[in-house]
Structures are given as C-alpha cells and as structure tokens.
Write a protein that holds these residues in place. Structure first.
Motif, PDB file in Angstrom:
ATOM      1  N   ASP A  16       0.834  -1.206   0.000  1.00  0.00           N
ATOM      2  CA  ASP A  16       0.000   0.000   0.000  1.00  0.00           C
ATOM      3  C   ASP A  16       0.864   1.249   0.000  1.00  0.00           C
TER       4      ASP A  16
ATOM      5  N   THR B 125      -4.490   6.250  -3.695  1.00  0.00           N
ATOM      6  CA  THR B 125      -4.552   5.093  -4.598  1.00  0.00           C
ATOM      7  C   THR B 125      -5.949   4.745  -5.080  1.00  0.00           C
TER       8      THR B 125
ATOM      9  N   ARG C  67       2.151   1.581  -3.546  1.00  0.00           N
ATOM     10  CA  ARG C  67       1.121   2.086  -4.470  1.00  0.00           C
ATOM     11  C   ARG C  67       0.924   3.588  -4.296  1.00  0.00           C
ATOM     12  N   ALA C  68       0.933   4.036  -3.054  1.00  0.00           N
ATOM     13  CA  ALA C  68       0.779   5.462  -2.796  1.00  0.00           C
ATOM     14  C   ALA C  68       1.944   6.244  -3.392  1.00  0.00           C
TER      15      ALA C  68
ATOM     16  N   ALA D 162       1.665   6.433  -7.202  1.00  0.00           N
ATOM     17  CA  ALA D 162       0.653   7.389  -7.649  1.00  0.00           C
ATOM     18  C   ALA D 162       1.192   8.813  -7.613  1.00  0.00           C
TER      19      ALA D 162
END
Length: 288
Positions: free
Chosen positions: A177, A272, A180-181, A184
C-alpha cells in the motif's frame, strides 16, 4: 496514465530498487509503462523490469548520485539503510539531487517524525524532512507507519514478539500500500508538492492482537510478551549491536507504548483509490 503518452526517456528515478519498498514501487510504475532510472549501490542487484535503466550510486557518494540523477525531474528517495551515518548520507544525497537539477523529491519518512520522537530513528527522519524543506526542490513526505509485512520478523524462534510496547497500538501499513501510494504520487507529483501524508493500515492494533492475527492466518505459533526496558536491552545484548542500533530496536516498542503510532488515516485510499489492507487481509493472501 496512458502508457502511450509516457515519454521514452526516464524523468523519474527510484532509489532502493533492490529492496522491498523501492522494488515494489518500481514494479508498479514499470507495469504501467513508466520509464524509470533505478539507482542502486550495486547495479547487479537491479530488478528485471521493462523500460528501466540503472545507475550505480550510494547515497554517500555525492558525485555518483549527481551523475545518476542528471536529467531526472522526480526522485523517489527511499530512506537509506539504518546506519550510524544515515543522516549524513541523506544530506549528501539531497545536495547531489539539487546540483543535478532535480525538481521534486518524494521521501519515505516515518510516522511521528519529530525532533523529540521516542523512536530514535524518527528523529533522523525529521532532520531529513527539515533539510528537504530548505534545500530548494519541491518535496513530498510519506510518513509510513510500521510495515505490517515485517511483524513476523519481530518474533524469535519460538514465535514470541518481545518488547516494552505494553498495550500500545500501531496503525501497521502493508508495504504494498505504501508502494502504491508512492507510485501514484511519482506519476503526477505536482499536486502533492509540499504535502505530508501519513500512511497507515485501516486499524490500530496492539502487538498482542497482531500476534493473534498472525497465528491465525499463518498457522505459525505467535504471541507477544511485554518486557521492561531493561529486559529489552538485555534480551538483545547477544546480537553485539552498537548502542545506537540497540536504542533504535528498543525505542520502536517504547514509541508504541507511548501511543506515538496509534493513529489511522485515509491517506492510502486518498492516493490510490483503494482501501488499505488490514493485517488479516495481508497475511491471508500472497505477499507482494
């Protein structure tokens, strides 16, 4: 981002690409067709990702970093490996990035970073943040809570997590996570300039609760035993680690006990579009 619109020449560099966080972030970006330059201390350890080039540069080698970042607009600066001179390495890297003309640095800091943080290494993270605030380039700070992925590594051979955490809680975040952040933000950094994000999971757990979830999901015996601070130092003495490292290990737990990691945010979902994984969800599926 539409892969067809992505330039073929890398404008994004990712450090620590042979590690878990940097490597996962790089893979997410490469899977979307984003060209990358991967910075590693040892280029032979670079992951095999489509559309990437590599450059060899340690954080403390200013000239190598400056050359590696030539022509790069945005850098994902994964904090250097824990060491006594990590803060010096960070400052050298930032100075080199400035000289190379980098426009934006996205830095992986730590939850609760402050000059008086209980967790000793969070103080170094705060000092790095302050350096970034005055260095010149745009910056974005990712204050990641403790990684849920490494919780099993806290346990000894008998599956016991030991430390002076008492009944304090932490908003453990899945490393995927956090990656992914970061991915982005790196694709569209401008809207995030000057922002600090606190990346957490969806719940704050005690180590006793976390151990119970790990035992259930992994099938491995797991439990938590609270130690006094003196017991914590004594139980780790056999590693022969230097004092600063012992302080870091023990203060991880005392920071939890003092509530300095007891918070959850919606920043992962904000960045995300996906809710963060809980500890149970993370260990009920293959790890990224």
């Amino acid at each position: 981002m539409n892969p067809a619109s992505v330039p073929s020449v890398p404008s994004i560099a990712v450090t620590g690409a042979s590690g878990r966080l940097g490597g996962t972030t790089a893979r997410f970006l490469a899977d979307q067709g984003v060209p990358l330059r991967l910075l590693l201390r040892d280029a032979t350890r670079a992951p095999d990702l489509k559309g990437t080039t590599t450059a060899e540069a340690g954080f403390g080698d200013k000239e190598a970093v400056r050359r590696a970042l030539d022509g790069i607009d945005t850098v994902f600066m994964v904090s250097a490996a824990e060491s006594e001179d990590r803060l010096e390495q960070h400052f050298t890297f930032i100075d080199a990035a400035v000289e190379a003309g980098v426009d934006h640095i996205v830095y992986t800091s730590f939850f609760g970073a402050a000059p008086d943080a209980t967790f000793t290494l969070a103080r170094d993270h705060f000092a790095t943040e302050e350096k970034l605030r005055t260095a010149g380039p745009k910056f974005t700070l990712l204050r990641n809570n403790l990684y849920a992925d490494i919780l099993p590594d806290f346990a000894d051979a008998e599956g016991v997590i030991r430390g002076p955490a008492e009944d304090g809680r932490a908003g453990f975040v899945a490393r995927s996570d956090a990656a992914r952040a970061a991915a982005a933000i790196l694709q569209q950094p401008i809207p995030h300039a000057g922002f600090t994000y606190e990346l957490t999971g969806p719940e704050a757990l005690t180590l006793d609760e976390a151990a119970a979830i790990l035992a259930e999901t992994t099938g491995r015996p797991m439990s938590f035993r609270n130690e006094t601070v003196d017991e914590a130092y004594a139980s780790r003495a056999h590693y022969g680690a230097p004092p600063w490292q012992l302080d870091a290990w023990v203060s991880t737990y005392t920071a939890i006990a003092r509530g300095e990691m007891d918070k959850t945010t919606n920043d992962v979902e904000l960045l995300t579009g996906q809710a963060p994984l809980s500890l149970r969800q993370l260990f009920s599926r293959p790890l990224v």
